[in-house]
Design an enzyme around this catalytic site. Structure first.
Site, PDB file in Angstrom:
ATOM      1  N   ASN A 142      -6.469  -0.571  -0.885  1.00 47.89           N
ATOM      2  CA  ASN A 142      -6.841   0.438   0.104  1.00 47.89           C
ATOM      3  C   ASN A 142      -8.285   0.321   0.584  1.00 47.89           C
ATOM      4  OD1 ASN A 142      -6.254   3.122   1.570  1.00 47.89           O
ATOM      5  ND2 ASN A 142      -8.115   3.568   0.411  1.00 47.89           N
ATOM      6  N   ILE A 191      -6.359   9.117  -0.837  1.00 48.78           N
ATOM      7  CA  ILE A 191      -6.615   8.963   0.600  1.00 48.78           C
ATOM      8  C   ILE A 191      -5.639   7.937   1.144  1.00 48.78           C
ATOM      9  CG2 ILE A 191      -8.302   7.122   0.375  1.00 48.78           C
ATOM     10  CD1 ILE A 191      -8.430   9.980   2.930  1.00 48.78           C
ATOM     11  N   HIS A 248       0.830  -1.198   0.000  1.00 47.62           N
ATOM     12  CA  HIS A 248       0.000   0.000   0.000  1.00 47.62           C
ATOM     13  C   HIS A 248       0.870   1.257   0.000  1.00 47.62           C
ATOM     14  CE1 HIS A 248      -3.201   2.638   2.201  1.00 47.62           C
ATOM     15  NE2 HIS A 248      -3.100   2.940   0.937  1.00 47.62           N
ATOM     16  N   HIS A 263       1.522   4.994  -2.791  1.00 46.29           N
ATOM     17  CA  HIS A 263       1.710   6.367  -2.307  1.00 46.29           C
ATOM     18  C   HIS A 263       3.117   6.899  -2.606  1.00 46.29           C
ATOM     19  CE1 HIS A 263      -1.955   7.107   0.220  1.00 46.29           C
ATOM     20  NE2 HIS A 263      -2.038   5.799   0.091  1.00 46.29           N
TER      21      HIS A 263
END
Length: 907
Positions: A763, A907, A568, A573
């Site tokens: 996510n 997010i 993740h 990100h």
């Protein structure tokens, strides 16, 4: 277009020679707001500014008519074609050996200050004071009147100067009736600060895409200058009004000024801890270590620098305030640490856990609640703690237990979630037995698996192990090598856990059956002695059944940490942020690849900056809730050593993990070896749709491979991405050379896939699957009990209580569930794959048509996914928990839905 219609004539005033000299435009903007509420003080100041003559000024810039000294050159070659993709150069640029006989500049060099398009007279926004009726969500439309004649050509850009004392958000400028041309639309979507904050007036370009070599000559200088402004000079502290995109290493996670326990390694810039680069903030160094960037106070977390246009919208910030409020828990870190260590409140049974959702649980520590009340206004406490008015925590019921409260404990569900859960990107085909380790034997000794033939031979449907391997029947979830180098240090903390290997068998009905779990610890006499391992096999009842449930919990714990930190955070990100920075620094907003990728970067820098401030920092939420604790981000840096950009493509990843093989007859080029693999099946459909869209789009602008190689902005983008954005991977041979259209299409497809579908898959299932902690525990507090100990006796007499005493504590559970609930929600302004913020994101008809086809494909894919979820043949799509796999549905409503693919890592 000749002005004969009364409606059009009313838009202009005519000069004496019949040419229109006045042209009307409409500007849509949003005034300064705070969390969706009008800033009354700002509004008053704006009105005073208007009265005093400090207005908002705009000036149009021609794309077809240059300043007077260039008129001769323009006259020789004729007018430039605004819409065409083969815009003709000035004749001098084609006859003076690639240069200009007037300026002496070559194509790749900066264009002289005077070599610009004609600039119109200043025009001012009208009726600022009297306009009080918003269109939607605070947007207001203002008229503006320009002096503009046919001879000045077609406006291709405009500057705006804000003489007010407050910023505003500029959305669009529309010119409906440009003389001799028609409509020109500018999409701006940018905060414009008062003029004193800028060295140059803000400039915006019309929504037509151009390669650098095809840009109308009068706009080329403005295009280059805007990119220079966005790069900044690499020095100084960056303020909220700065628009600078620059790189830095992750030297802001620790806080050495607070003491040794807050020191963390610097990530990036070293062979030991390589890392993608983050956005630079320019904050001064910490007083106790000049290599570390100082941190801002926690109460000021939301103001951490990112370019203002990368910050959340006002609407999303309103939605996101709950996440910010939960950061208040950081104030209470010492209190929480003491409570975690003492664990005053424990779950005694699974029924106790369910009270989190059915009616809330009570926190018995009055001192903690008093401290919360001291720091947070009463109206915020209810949102922060989801309080029932007293001291209760209550959460929505996670999907994994919505239909059946106990099915999560089954072996089938345990295995199914490796294919259709929150982390379906790690399982791989087993190709050797016993499983081998890649750890250096001189450092770590013998680390190969102790799972033997005797452990699994009776569960292979009559096959030998060799036959099972040859028939692609054996698979493994392997978290051994990832964890073993850190396990000795991790287990000196409150965490007590294992490195894990899980072997599974593919059954005739398409489901996976777990055969054996290996739990390993470093040898007590030193790493070089190898691992000490125990093997557990399936059992349903009695003590053996309880041990098997614990073994599965340790697998879930290791998988949860690896998922959150690697699959993740790191892979989506952190890996995407350098692409965002490089795109803004090297690809003009006029560049077609900028227009292609920009929607897939929305909000990412903001959420990453907030993560550095409150999530992944020393003492942050991840350290408090995941088993690696203070070694969490260090572990992700170790994993980044194995990051390979081309392997982020879904087909390449599936082939690398051995769960698919190449198949030229397939539309996506692969054939799955697990036919009922929901993540891979749905993902390949989405991947193929994205690639078709990217291919259609890129081929509109690049007719040949040479056009890719000769695109100076594109080449600068790719070079900087490798050398600065992923600087620790600069010299890797696997980087595409960016010399062909295929390399461009493949690379852009990977970026869009990672930012959209891959992130959605890892996510938005966090709460549906992990909101019930027994199903996805994130840490463990003790080892498998030894015979003869009180813990062993408790395991025999009260296995549920023993299980819950082993995994995440009650207060950690509340904190972890609070976090994943927020991270799993879609905000009110979410924009999903196949959507754009504006239908006029480009004026290229071909691009709009291709995008419409992309959206239609996604609609069809969603229908097929729904049909498969309702087809009983596909057991892994539903499972014992009766929870359909929806994480790769393209669309979604807002909120906690467990479905939907946003365009970006938002997010």
């Amino acid at each position: 277009m000749d002005g004969s219609s009364p409606s059009k004539r009313s838009r202009h005033e005519e000069s004496g020679n019949g040419e229109r000299s006045k042209m009307r435009g409409v500007v849509v903007l949003m005034k300064k707001k705070v969390l969706g509420v009008n800033d009354i003080a700002a509004s008053v100041v704006d009105r005073v500014d208007e009265i005093r003559g400090r207005k908002v000024a705009l000036q149009l810039i021609s794309s077809t008519a240059a300043l007077d000294h260039d008129s001769a050159h323009l006259g020789e070659s004729g007018p430039l074609d605004w819409y065409g993709h083969t815009v003709r150069w000035l004749r001098c640029l084609g006859t003076c050996k690639g240069g200009c006989c007037f300026t002496g500049k070559k194509e790749s060099e900066p264009i002289a200050e005077s070599y610009r398009g004609k600039v119109g007279k200043k025009a001012y926004l009208e009726d600022w004071i009297t306009k009080i009726s918003p269109l939607t969500a605070g947007d207001t439309a203002y008229d503006v009147t320009f002096e503009w004649t046919r001879e000045m050509g077609v406006p291709g850009a405009f500057t705006i100067t804000n003489f007010h004392h407050n910023e505003f958000y500029l959305k669009t400028l529309t010119l409906e009736d440009v003389p001799g041309h028609g409509r020109v639309h500018f999409i701006c979507n940018s905060w414009v600060y008062p003029s004193e904050y800028y060295k140059k007036d803000r400039i915006f370009f019309a929504n037509q895409a151009y390669l650098p070599s095809q840009t109308p000559a009068p706009l080329r200088g403005y295009r280059e200058e805007e990119l220079e402004n966005l790069r900044g000079n690499g020095t100084g502290k960056l303020e909220e009004w700065d628009r600078v995109y620059d790189y830095d290493i992750y030297n802001d996670l620790g806080d050495p000024d607070k003491g040794p326990e807050h020191v963390r390694p610097i990530l990036g810039g070293s062979p030991e801890f390589p890392y993608p680069r983050r956005g630079r903030t320019g904050r001064p160094p910490a007083s106790s270590d000049p290599k570390v960037e100082s941190r801002i106070p926690l109460y000021n977390s939301l103001s951490i620098y990112v370019p203002r246009d990368e910050r959340f919208s006002q609407l999303k910030m309103s939605d996101f305030v709950a996440y910010a409020l939960k950061s208040i828990f950081q104030f209470l870190a010492p209190e929480f640490k003491a409570l975690f260590d003492k664990t005053p409140d424990e779950f005694d049974s699974f029924e106790d856990v369910l009270k989190l959702y059915d009616g809330g649980i009570k926190v018995s520590n009055d001192s903690l609640m008093e401290k919360i009340r001291e720091r947070i206004p009463l109206e915020m406490i209810k949102e922060l703690l989801r309080s029932d008015g007293e001291k209760g925590f209550k959460f929505p019921l996670p999907q994994v237990i919505k239909e059946d409260k106990t099915a999560w404990r089954s072996d089938e569900e345990f295995a199914r979630e490796m294919l259709a859960g929150i982390n379906p990107v790690v399982i791989r085909r087993l190709q050797e037995f016993p499983p081998e380790s890649k750890l250096d034997p001189e450092v770590y000794g013998k680390q190969s698996s102790t799972i033997s033939e005797e452990h699994i031979i009776n569960s292979l449907d009559g096959l030998t192990i060799l036959e099972a391997i040859q028939n692609n029947k054996l698979f493994i979830l392997d978290h051994h090598d990832n964890l073993m180098p850190y396990l000795r240090r991790i287990n000196t903390t409150a965490t007590k856990t294992y490195a894990t290997r899980t072997i599974l068998f593919l059954q005739k009905d398409g489901t996976l059956k777990p055969l054996a779990i290996e739990l390993s610890l470093p040898h007590p006499d030193g790493d070089h002695h190898g691992a000490v391992s125990s093997v557990y096999t399936p059992a349903e009842d009695g003590l053996e059944g309880s041990l098997w449930q614990l073994a599965k919990a340790y697998v879930a714990i290791s998988d949860s940490g690896y998922h959150q930190l690697i699959c993740h955070w790191l892979s989506t990100h952190a890996a995407i942020e350098p692409f965002i920075i490089a795109t803004h620094r090297q690809l003009s907003v006029l560049h077609p690849i900028h227009k292609l990728l920009q929607p897939h970067f929305r909000d990412t820098m903001n959420i990453n900056a907030l993560a550095r401030q409150t999530l992944i920092n020393a003492g942050g939420f991840l350290e408090m809730t995941l088993f690696p604790g203070k070694y969490a981000l260090e572990m992700s840096a170790t994993s980044y050593k194995d990051w390979v950009f081309p392997d982020q493509a879904l087909p390449a990843d599936l082939i690398k993990r051995g769960v698919a093989v190449e198949d030229s007859s397939s539309p996506n080029g692969v054939r799955l070896l697990i036919e009922d693999y929901p993540y891979a099946v749905d993902g390949l459909e989405i991947w193929t749709a994205i690639r078709m869209w990217v291919e259609d789009y890129c081929n509109l602008y690049y007719n040949t491979d040479d056009m890719v190689e000769n695109d100076i902005e594109l080449q600068s983008w790719w070079k900087e991405l490798r050398e600065k954005g992923h600087a620790d991977k600069t010299n890797e041979p696997w980087w595409p050379k960016m010399k062909t259209r295929k390399e461009l299409i493949d690379s852009c497809t990977i970026v869009i896939w990672v930012a959209s579908a891959l992130h959605a898959a890892v996510n938005f299932g966090q709460y549906p699957y992990g909101g019930y902690l027994p199903n996805r525990p994130s840490t463990s507090r003790r080892f498998i009990p030894e015979p003869g100990t009180p813990e062993y006796e408790e395991l025999k007499s009260n296995p549920e209580k023993a299980f819950l005493k082993t995994i995440t504590s009650q207060l950690q559970s509340v904190l972890g569930i609070s976090l994943v609930e927020i991270l799993s929600r879609h905000s009110s302004d979410e924009i999903f794959l196949g959507q754009r913020e504006s239908p006029e994101w480009t004026s290229d008809a071909g691009a709009l048509k291709a995008f419409e086809m992309f959206g239609n494909r996604l609609v069809e894919i969603e229908k097929r996914i729904m049909e498969m979820n309702n087809d009983g043949r596909w057991k892994n799509r539903f499972g014992p928990v009766k929870m359909p796999y929806t994480l790769l549905y393209p669309s979604s409503d807002i909120g906690l839905t467990g479905r939907g693919i946003p365009n970006s890592v938002s997010i």
